[in-house]
Write an enzyme that holds these catalytic residues in place. Sequence first.
Site, PDB file in Angstrom:
ATOM      1  N   LYS A 139       4.892  42.581  62.843  1.00 34.64           N
ATOM      2  CA  LYS A 139       4.746  41.273  62.208  1.00 34.64           C
ATOM      3  C   LYS A 139       4.607  41.470  60.712  1.00 34.64           C
ATOM      4  O   LYS A 139       3.692  42.153  60.246  1.00 34.64           O
ATOM      5  CB  LYS A 139       3.526  40.562  62.775  1.00 34.64           C
ATOM      6  CG  LYS A 139       3.269  39.220  62.119  1.00 34.64           C
ATOM      7  CD  LYS A 139       2.225  38.448  62.872  1.00 34.64           C
ATOM      8  CE  LYS A 139       1.885  37.164  62.143  1.00 34.64           C
ATOM      9  NZ  LYS A 139       0.851  36.407  62.835  1.00 34.64           N
TER      10      LYS A 139
ATOM     11  N   LYS B  18       8.755  39.767  64.145  1.00 31.96           N
ATOM     12  CA  LYS B  18       8.552  38.453  63.545  1.00 31.96           C
ATOM     13  C   LYS B  18       8.481  38.576  62.037  1.00 31.96           C
ATOM     14  O   LYS B  18       7.751  39.446  61.573  1.00 31.96           O
ATOM     15  CB  LYS B  18       7.244  37.898  64.092  1.00 31.96           C
ATOM     16  CG  LYS B  18       6.792  36.614  63.510  1.00 31.96           C
ATOM     17  CD  LYS B  18       5.482  36.225  64.116  1.00 31.96           C
ATOM     18  CE  LYS B  18       4.998  35.012  63.355  1.00 31.96           C
ATOM     19  NZ  LYS B  18       3.651  34.682  63.635  1.00 31.96           N
TER      20      LYS B  18
END
Length: 327
Positions: free
Chosen positions: A197, A249
């Site tokens: 992330k 992400k």
Amino acid sequence: MSYPEIRPRRLRRTAAVRRLVSETRVDPAELVVPMFVREGLTEPRPISSLPGVLQHSRDSLRKAAAEAVQAGVGGIMLFGVPAQRDERGSGGLDPAGILNVAIRDVVGEVGDATVVMSDLCLDEFTSHGHCGLLTPDGAVDNDATLAAYAEMAVAQANAGVGVVGPSGMMDGQVGVVRRALDAAGHSDVAVLAYAAKYASAFYGPFREAVESALEGDRRTYQQDPANLRESLREVELDVAEGADMVMVKPALPYLDVVAAVRAAVNVPVAAYQVSGEYAMVEAAAANGWIDRERVMLETLTSIRRAGAQVILTYWAVEAATLLRQLP
Ligand code: PBG
């Protein structure tokens, strides 16, 4: 004059032949729709930077979840927006907190007809907007945060969630959550690790969606956009700690990461098409600058082609409906 004998265009001539040789299909069953539920709302409320996405009331969330199932989506990822926040994010751990209540509501509504997932992070619940607990000098305290995540995971599992999504990027979070779930008798609850992330500016509209109070940034715990190998290390750790699925992400600006992660592990790989990715397309389409539906499907196809099996997208319900209508 010599003409080519090999003509790739033969396989592009009609819709039927293009369909026959298509290498990538987006299946509604692989799409996960993020949904927001806000404590205290009686009517759903629009989010201006995410046109078409709502902050739900408990009632409208239940209806939306049932509609998502009808559309054939593979999962629902729930985010809670509390009416009150505190330093420790205690609303996230409280069995009566909005997210845990919403998990019960949605599981009660849809049962096992789709996969109910929940964000496992403190940022929606803390007054400072960070994903973890702070030390007296304001740094994010990794190990104190892990203890809170463990408790939060068990609360979500007690509420009936099928998959928890630890998204705070604390070191060791997957292992701690796994052990806490197992110790509480929830060994059947899966962990979708937000493994890679990035500290991305693409999360902008999400801040409005959850009314985040964050000032500053998350660069001491989320990843530097410059780094790819670091993602492979994060993913490897998460799989070793027991992640059932791993996520990259954001999605579209990080397709190289998606592809590299896909090649590195054998667990399912998910990608999160985040709020800013969605908002950019919606804004351009609202100006008449791009064809909204085609761009939507093109982005999803590209994320799928890069190697993500599961895609979290705010378009999930609409895309699922569209995909089922396509020839
Ligand atoms: C953390 C979390 C965030 C998103 C998903 N989970 C925010 C953040 O890390 O800053 C962002 C999703 C999006 O932008 O759509 N709870």
